[in-house]
Write an enzyme that holds these catalytic residues in place. Structure first.
Site, short mmCIF file in Angstrom:
data_model
loop_
_atom_site.label_atom_id
_atom_site.label_comp_id
_atom_site.label_asym_id
_atom_site.label_seq_id
_atom_site.Cartn_x
_atom_site.Cartn_y
_atom_site.Cartn_z
N GLU A 255 0.83 -1.21 0.00
CA GLU A 255 0.00 0.00 0.00
C GLU A 255 0.87 1.26 0.00
OE1 GLU A 255 -3.58 1.93 2.77
OE2 GLU A 255 -2.22 0.43 3.62
N LYS B 227 -9.49 2.90 -2.28
CA LYS B 227 -9.74 2.33 -0.96
C LYS B 227 -11.06 2.84 -0.38
CE LYS B 227 -7.32 1.60 3.46
NZ LYS B 227 -6.09 1.95 4.20
N CYS C 229 -5.58 -2.97 2.76
CA CYS C 229 -5.31 -2.87 4.20
C CYS C 229 -6.57 -2.97 5.07
CB CYS C 229 -4.52 -1.59 4.46
SG CYS C 229 -3.55 -1.63 6.00
#
Length: 259
Positions: free
Chosen positions: A42, A111, A145
């Site tokens: 990430e 995200k 994540c």
């Protein structure tokens, strides 16, 4: 379909895109000789230099996409290119790009879940589209994540048939046990492969866990990294996901009338 998948975990140089690109290219050059799919961490170009992301972010992702197309084609490898900070208008998104080995960009995913504990919501905007894509006809999903703490979000993708989850992260060392437990759980409950690439090293506020993982649909860990830089590699047979789903028909037995 069999793939050799490699997660490239490395120490991200804080706020230094040029240094990080050089490091990533060195890893990709070496590992492309051994793997079909490479996965990056990430925010691998900038790290969590959040206060400067507005200046460091790639305008509309143009430089990132150009680099991705060229790199994937040059090394003849599918590239799940972690995520990078992308500026679109007044917003900055934590954006994952995926390219196939011909250099065609297959997916852009922003995200969806921002981690307030690390102030992401102060500097980033949340995405609103899914991470579903296909490579070589294989249904896959890309997540970032904190997304793995939301099983409903993961299930949205596997319910569409995703057999492989690719996850990029900067997961801190104090929650290493959560990282491993959540990833194994996501593999078991979704009867899919998980290839999760974390970074190593530290920044001014955090120490990162490393321990990238490749997990099969039974929840067995096929490969695991440590806390140092390196490639975490394993061969996966995507058909195993379909076989497990036939053995224990979780998706057939979902109670859509209740939840």
């Amino acid at each position: 379909m069999k793939w050799t998948v490699s997660c490239l975990q490395f120490d991200i140089s804080y706020g230094n895109p040029s240094e990080n690109i050089k490091k990533a290219e060195s890893f990709i050059e070496r590992e492309s000789r051994h793997a079909d799919v490479l996965v990056l961490p990430e925010l691998w170009t900038t790290g969590y230099d959040l206060t400067r992301l507005d200046k460091l972010a790639d305008e509309n992702g143009e430089a990132s996409k150009q680099w991705l197309r060229q790199t994937a084609k040059t090394y003849n490898v599918h590239l799940v290119a972690g995520s990078v900070a992308v500026k679109e208008g007044d917003n900055v998104y934590n954006t994952m790009y995926i390219a196939d080995n011909s250099g065609q960009i297959k997916k852009q995913y922003q995200k969806a879940h921002l981690f307030q504990l690390m102030d992401e919501h102060l500097y980033l905007s949340a995405g609103s589209s899914d991470g579903f894509f296909e490579l070589d006809g294989v249904k896959c999903a890309g997540l970032i994540c904190y997304d793995i703490r939301f099983p409903e979000w993961v299930r949205k993708h596997t319910a569409q048939g995703a057999n492989v989850l690719f996850i990029s992260a900067e997961w801190p060392l104090p929650r290493l046990d959560h990282w491993k437990s959540l990833l194994v759980a996501r593999a078991i409950e979704n009867q899919c492969f998980v290839a999760a690439c974390n970074c190593t090293g530290s920044n001014p506020d955090n120490e990162f866990a490393g321990h990238s993982l490749i997990i099969d649909p039974w929840g067995r860990i096929l490969a695991e990294g440590g806390q140092t830089e390196g490639a975490v590699r394993a061969e996966i047979d995507v058909s195993e996901s379909t076989a497990v789903r036939s053995t224990i028909p979780v998706f057939h037995d979902l109670r859509s009338d209740l939840y």
